[in-house]
Write a protein that holds these residues in place. Structure first.
Motif, PDB file in Angstrom:
ATOM      1  N   ALA A  37      30.321  36.650 -39.211  1.00  0.00           N
ATOM      2  CA  ALA A  37      29.282  36.166 -40.121  1.00  0.00           C
ATOM      3  C   ALA A  37      29.879  35.757 -41.460  1.00  0.00           C
ATOM      4  CB  ALA A  37      28.209  37.237 -40.313  1.00  0.00           C
ATOM      5  N   GLU A  38      30.829  36.533 -41.953  1.00  0.00           N
ATOM      6  CA  GLU A  38      31.413  36.209 -43.255  1.00  0.00           C
ATOM      7  C   GLU A  38      32.236  34.926 -43.187  1.00  0.00           C
ATOM      8  OE1 GLU A  38      32.954  38.541 -47.112  1.00  0.00           O
ATOM      9  OE2 GLU A  38      33.835  39.186 -45.218  1.00  0.00           O
ATOM     10  N   LEU A  39      32.895  34.688 -42.070  1.00  0.00           N
ATOM     11  CA  LEU A  39      33.627  33.427 -41.925  1.00  0.00           C
ATOM     12  C   LEU A  39      32.662  32.242 -41.929  1.00  0.00           C
ATOM     13  CD1 LEU A  39      36.317  34.363 -39.273  1.00  0.00           C
ATOM     14  CD2 LEU A  39      36.728  33.654 -41.629  1.00  0.00           C
ATOM     15  N   GLY A  40      31.507  32.416 -41.328  1.00  0.00           N
ATOM     16  CA  GLY A  40      30.527  31.333 -41.272  1.00  0.00           C
ATOM     17  C   GLY A  40      29.759  31.138 -42.561  1.00  0.00           C
ATOM     18  N   LEU A  41      29.491  32.237 -43.260  1.00  0.00           N
ATOM     19  CA  LEU A  41      28.665  32.163 -44.464  1.00  0.00           C
ATOM     20  C   LEU A  41      29.452  32.168 -45.764  1.00  0.00           C
ATOM     21  CD1 LEU A  41      25.885  34.588 -43.253  1.00  0.00           C
ATOM     22  CD2 LEU A  41      25.685  32.106 -43.572  1.00  0.00           C
ATOM     23  N   ARG A  42      30.688  32.693 -45.708  1.00  0.00           N
ATOM     24  CA  ARG A  42      31.572  32.748 -46.869  1.00  0.00           C
ATOM     25  C   ARG A  42      30.997  33.545 -48.028  1.00  0.00           C
ATOM     26  NH1 ARG A  42      32.816  26.463 -46.292  1.00  0.00           N
ATOM     27  NH2 ARG A  42      34.210  26.605 -44.525  1.00  0.00           N
ATOM     28  N   HIS A  43      30.172  34.507 -47.697  1.00  0.00           N
ATOM     29  CA  HIS A  43      29.553  35.338 -48.723  1.00  0.00           C
ATOM     30  C   HIS A  43      29.242  36.693 -48.104  1.00  0.00           C
ATOM     31  CE1 HIS A  43      26.434  36.555 -51.650  1.00  0.00           C
ATOM     32  NE2 HIS A  43      27.224  35.900 -52.489  1.00  0.00           N
ATOM     33  N   ARG A  44      29.776  37.733 -48.702  1.00  0.00           N
ATOM     34  CA  ARG A  44      29.706  39.079 -48.129  1.00  0.00           C
ATOM     35  C   ARG A  44      28.265  39.564 -47.931  1.00  0.00           C
ATOM     36  NH1 ARG A  44      29.696  44.557 -49.474  1.00  0.00           N
ATOM     37  NH2 ARG A  44      31.124  45.756 -48.192  1.00  0.00           N
ATOM     38  N   GLU A  45      27.454  39.439 -48.963  1.00  0.00           N
ATOM     39  CA  GLU A  45      26.081  39.955 -48.878  1.00  0.00           C
ATOM     40  C   GLU A  45      25.258  39.209 -47.834  1.00  0.00           C
ATOM     41  OE1 GLU A  45      27.668  39.450 -51.833  1.00  0.00           O
ATOM     42  OE2 GLU A  45      27.941  41.585 -52.242  1.00  0.00           O
ATOM     43  N   ASP A  46      25.436  37.887 -47.774  1.00  0.00           N
ATOM     44  CA  ASP A  46      24.721  37.110 -46.759  1.00  0.00           C
ATOM     45  C   ASP A  46      25.176  37.505 -45.358  1.00  0.00           C
ATOM     46  OD1 ASP A  46      23.333  35.796 -48.722  1.00  0.00           O
ATOM     47  OD2 ASP A  46      24.536  33.973 -48.630  1.00  0.00           O
ATOM     48  N   ALA A  47      26.474  37.772 -45.205  1.00  0.00           N
ATOM     49  CA  ALA A  47      27.003  38.190 -43.902  1.00  0.00           C
ATOM     50  C   ALA A  47      26.414  39.540 -43.497  1.00  0.00           C
ATOM     51  CB  ALA A  47      28.527  38.259 -43.943  1.00  0.00           C
ATOM     52  N   LEU A  48      26.363  40.460 -44.451  1.00  0.00           N
ATOM     53  CA  LEU A  48      25.772  41.769 -44.155  1.00  0.00           C
ATOM     54  C   LEU A  48      24.307  41.622 -43.748  1.00  0.00           C
ATOM     55  CD1 LEU A  48      27.332  43.880 -47.047  1.00  0.00           C
ATOM     56  CD2 LEU A  48      27.804  44.133 -44.604  1.00  0.00           C
ATOM     57  N   ASP A  49      23.573  40.764 -44.464  1.00  0.00           N
ATOM     58  CA  ASP A  49      22.165  40.524 -44.125  1.00  0.00           C
ATOM     59  C   ASP A  49      22.026  39.933 -42.731  1.00  0.00           C
ATOM     60  OD1 ASP A  49      21.332  41.471 -46.589  1.00  0.00           O
ATOM     61  OD2 ASP A  49      21.042  39.463 -47.464  1.00  0.00           O
ATOM     62  N   ALA A  50      22.875  38.969 -42.403  1.00  0.00           N
ATOM     63  CA  ALA A  50      22.796  38.320 -41.096  1.00  0.00           C
ATOM     64  C   ALA A  50      23.057  39.312 -39.969  1.00  0.00           C
ATOM     65  CB  ALA A  50      23.791  37.155 -41.019  1.00  0.00           C
ATOM     66  N   VAL A  51      24.077  40.145 -40.141  1.00  0.00           N
ATOM     67  CA  VAL A  51      24.404  41.143 -39.112  1.00  0.00           C
ATOM     68  C   VAL A  51      23.271  42.154 -38.992  1.00  0.00           C
ATOM     69  CG1 VAL A  51      25.992  42.993 -38.457  1.00  0.00           C
ATOM     70  CG2 VAL A  51      26.896  40.834 -39.318  1.00  0.00           C
ATOM     71  N   GLN A  52      22.755  42.606 -40.124  1.00  0.00           N
ATOM     72  CA  GLN A  52      21.660  43.578 -40.093  1.00  0.00           C
ATOM     73  C   GLN A  52      20.427  42.972 -39.408  1.00  0.00           C
ATOM     74  OE1 GLN A  52      20.412  44.980 -43.938  1.00  0.00           O
ATOM     75  NE2 GLN A  52      19.218  46.626 -43.070  1.00  0.00           N
ATOM     76  N   ASP A  53      20.110  41.728 -39.734  1.00  0.00           N
ATOM     77  CA  ASP A  53      18.963  41.068 -39.097  1.00  0.00           C
ATOM     78  C   ASP A  53      19.169  40.931 -37.588  1.00  0.00           C
ATOM     79  OD1 ASP A  53      17.832  40.827 -41.603  1.00  0.00           O
ATOM     80  OD2 ASP A  53      18.251  38.674 -41.795  1.00  0.00           O
ATOM     81  N   ALA A  54      20.378  40.549 -37.184  1.00  0.00           N
ATOM     82  CA  ALA A  54      20.668  40.396 -35.754  1.00  0.00           C
ATOM     83  C   ALA A  54      20.557  41.736 -35.033  1.00  0.00           C
ATOM     84  CB  ALA A  54      22.053  39.793 -35.558  1.00  0.00           C
ATOM     85  N   MET A  55      21.061  42.795 -35.671  1.00  0.00           N
ATOM     86  CA  MET A  55      20.981  44.122 -35.052  1.00  0.00           C
ATOM     87  C   MET A  55      19.532  44.583 -34.947  1.00  0.00           C
ATOM     88  SD  MET A  55      24.251  46.145 -36.524  1.00  0.00           S
ATOM     89  CE  MET A  55      25.886  45.811 -35.882  1.00  0.00           C
TER      90      MET A  55
END
Length: 177
Positions: free
Chosen positions: A27-45
């Motif tokens: 997610a961080e490679l795709g979004l290039r932003h740590r907080e957005d990556a954390l949000d994306a992973v949390q939403d997917a989970m």
């Protein structure tokens, strides 16, 4: 090669725990932003909880497809330029350490961080589809069929994207060897 970390866990919670770190990096490679990556992973989970009754063999492609979809949604919603992965910081403002924590040798840990930083930088330069194909096929060790399902394209497209990604990465990383 047998990898216990790649075996299908018995419960959804075990599956999510096993995939969380890799999902965050993806997610961080795709979004290039740590907080957005954390949000994306949390939403997917969280979304995966609705699929708890599905057979464990379906969890892997389903999770990666859900996460990929969430990443694309976040990319579309943002109109401003994102931070680079190298700018990511932990809660204390320090640099994120991507090295394998089980590595006892500090020199090897440094080399691992440097290698990951170079690979991440090279991956960021790839078009999104090439980056996804490379990450899912090579880093996540998924087969072509599963990768095609996750990416929503044909197996031939996955192979093409992967070939182009490998070619571009080889050119970018030649000096690192």
């Amino acid at each position: 090669m047998h990898d216990p970390a790649r075996e299908t866990p018995a419960t959804l919670e075990q599956f999510l725990a096993a995939v969380s770190a890799r999902a965050f990096r993806f997610a961080e490679l795709g979004l290039r932003h740590r907080e957005d990556a954390l949000d994306a992973v949390q939403d997917a989970m969280a979304k995966m909880l609705a699929y708890r009754d599905r057979p464990p063999g379906e969890w892997t492609p389903l999770f990666w497809a859900v996460l990929r979809s969430r990443i694309i949604d976040l990319q579309r919603r943002r109109s401003f330029r994102l931070k680079w992965l190298s700018d990511a910081r932990d809660e204390d403002g320090g640099e994120i350490d991507w090295a394998d924590e089980s590595t006892p040798d500090p020199a090897r840990a440094h080399d691992g961080r440097e290698a990951w930083a170079r690979l991440a930088g090279a991956l960021r330069e790839l078009p999104a589809r090439q980056r996804e194909a490379f990450t899912l096929r090579v880093l996540e060790d998924m087969d072509v069929e599963t990768t095609a399902k996750i990416m929503g394209c044909s197996e031939g497209s996955v192979k093409t994207h992967l070939f182009r990604a490998r070619e571009a990465l080889q050119k970018q990383l030649e000096e690192f060897r």
